[in-house]
Design an enzyme around this catalytic site. Structure first.
Site, PDB file in Angstrom:
ATOM      1  N   SER A 173      11.779  25.922  83.601  1.00 31.45           N
ATOM      2  CA  SER A 173      12.508  26.406  82.454  1.00 31.45           C
ATOM      3  C   SER A 173      11.750  26.376  81.157  1.00 31.45           C
ATOM      4  O   SER A 173      11.483  25.334  80.579  1.00 31.45           O
ATOM      5  CB  SER A 173      13.725  25.534  82.247  1.00 31.45           C
ATOM      6  OG  SER A 173      14.099  25.549  80.899  1.00 31.45           O
ATOM      7  N   ASP A 182      23.467  26.855  86.166  1.00 33.27           N
ATOM      8  CA  ASP A 182      22.342  26.298  85.421  1.00 33.27           C
ATOM      9  C   ASP A 182      22.809  25.730  84.072  1.00 33.27           C
ATOM     10  O   ASP A 182      22.451  24.626  83.695  1.00 33.27           O
ATOM     11  CB  ASP A 182      21.270  27.367  85.187  1.00 33.27           C
ATOM     12  CG  ASP A 182      20.118  26.840  84.363  1.00 33.27           C
ATOM     13  OD1 ASP A 182      19.167  26.307  84.955  1.00 33.27           O
ATOM     14  OD2 ASP A 182      20.175  26.921  83.113  1.00 33.27           O
ATOM     15  N   HIS A 190      21.015  22.622  85.149  1.00 30.25           N
ATOM     16  CA  HIS A 190      19.676  22.845  84.627  1.00 30.25           C
ATOM     17  C   HIS A 190      18.684  21.718  84.899  1.00 30.25           C
ATOM     18  O   HIS A 190      17.542  21.962  85.248  1.00 30.25           O
ATOM     19  CB  HIS A 190      19.745  23.102  83.123  1.00 30.25           C
ATOM     20  CG  HIS A 190      18.453  23.603  82.573  1.00 30.25           C
ATOM     21  ND1 HIS A 190      17.985  24.870  82.861  1.00 30.25           N
ATOM     22  CD2 HIS A 190      17.522  23.013  81.808  1.00 30.25           C
ATOM     23  CE1 HIS A 190      16.822  25.029  82.277  1.00 30.25           C
ATOM     24  NE2 HIS A 190      16.518  23.934  81.630  1.00 30.25           N
TER      25      HIS A 190
END
Ligand SMILES: *[C@@H]1O[C@H](CO)[C@@H](O)[C@H](O)[C@H]1NC(C)=O
Ligand SMILES: *[C@@H]1O[C@H](CO)[C@@H](O)[C@H](O)[C@H]1NC(C)=O
Ligand SMILES: *[C@@H]1O[C@H](CO)[C@@H](O)[C@H](O)[C@H]1NC(C)=O
Ligand SMILES: *[C@@H]1O[C@H](CO)[C@@H](O)[C@H](O)[C@H]1NC(C)=O
Ligand SMILES: *[C@@H]1O[C@H](CO)[C@@H](O)[C@H](O)[C@H]1NC(C)=O
Length: 261
Positions: A96, A187, A242
């Site tokens: 990410s 997420d 996430h």
């Protein structure tokens, strides 16, 4: 006799070490290298002998305040050194780089107006998330102000388009053997979550999947080239938040392990 045994053992160990390509892991925004030890352990357990390096640059708040081009150059330098030692190539795992971290902390009313600020030079030069900001309702401002995202996408409509750099970026991206992208609806930080799979909003906030993105159909930076080779692999998981991606054994076993040859 024992001399030979030692040699055989050493040889076996050598084979094992040679049998998997090195793995390099890059942590995400506001994260640290240490937090990725869970993934590192899973790799070492599944493929003993793999040399796994977690790049320790720009931890936590530094990842927010260091402009993206500086971070890209810093990470590239370390990556090049590792690749120079690995003639057969490496596996790169990136986490990410949170396109819209701000969205999590700011009420939607504020978000509506962020395009007024985030594309300004002061923010672009000093705040990572401004580099990632792409407000689908204000594409004109995005193309005129964002100094990072349109440029890594090889967007010719950007005010800062650099044809020479674009050509090299496309050449380089097209050399990737395979690219695997992983995301999912829970997420909670990446907005939209489909953007991790190369999809994005249209101006009415409907999701347009990768295959219908101009960057793909017009092959801006090599996505179309890779797709023709069937080198893009997409995975979607439910119920992974996430911060759980890198520790999830389900994700590792289904979507990551098979590529780490
Ligand atoms: C693992 O890779 C790193 C980065 O290339 C290198 O510095 C280190 O020597 C390697 N370790 C082993 C045991 O090969
Ligand atoms: C962008 O510009 C370059 C250089 O002029 C050109 O080669 C390329 O085809 C253009 N890409 C698109 C999608 O129009
Ligand atoms: C493309 O790859 C070459 C060789 O690794 C590297 O020197 C160069 O900086 C890369 N260029 C871009 C624009 O990514
Ligand atoms: C790329 O993916 C294909 C499967 O789609 C696989 O056969 C091939 O070995 C992969 N290449 C590398 C270098 O991992
Ligand atoms: C995800 O969580 C929901 C609610 O707990 C559950 O009903 C669903 O079966 C889960 N999906 C998967 C794929 O685990």
């Amino acid at each position: 006799m024992s001399k030979w045994l030692v040699l055989v053992l050493l040889f076996a160990q050598y084979c094992e070490v040679r049998s998997y390509k090195p793995v390099v892991i890059i942590h995400g925004i506001l994260d640290t290298a240490e937090s990725l030890n869970d993934l590192k352990s899973m790799i070492e357990k599944a493929h003993p002998g793999t040399n796994v390096t977690v790049i320790k640059l720009y931890p936590e708040i530094q990842s927010l305040s260091t402009p993206m081009w500086v971070q890209v150059n810093g990470v590239s330098k370390v990556l090049k050194e590792i690749m120079a030692k690995s003639k057969d190539g490496v596996h790169l795992i990136g986490f990410s780089q949170v396109p819209s971290l701000l969205a999590k902390f700011l009420p939607s009313v504020t978000k509506e107006y962020l395009y007024l600020f985030l594309y300004k030079k002061g923010f672009q030069d000093h705040l990572t998330i401004a580099n990632y900001w792409n407000d689908p309702k204000h594409t004109k401002e995005y193309l005129a102000g964002n100094i990072f995202l349109p440029l890594v996408n090889n967007n010719n409509n950007s005010k800062f388009a650099d044809k020479q750099k674009y050509r090299l970026q496309k050449e380089n991206f097209s050399k990737l053997k395979n690219i695997t992208v992983i995301s999912g609806p829970q997420d909670g930080v990446i907005i939209p979550w489909q953007s991790a799979l190369f999809g994005f909003y249209d101006a009415s906030l409907n999701i347009v999947p990768m295959e219908k993105q101009k960057a793909y159909t017009e092959d801006w930076f090599g996505l179309g080239t890779l797709a023709k080779r069937k080198a893009i692999h997409t995975f979607m998981f439910e119920n992974i938040t996430h911060t759980s991606w890198h520790g999830s054994e389900v994700v590792f076993n289904k979507a990551i392990k098979q590529w780490l040859t």
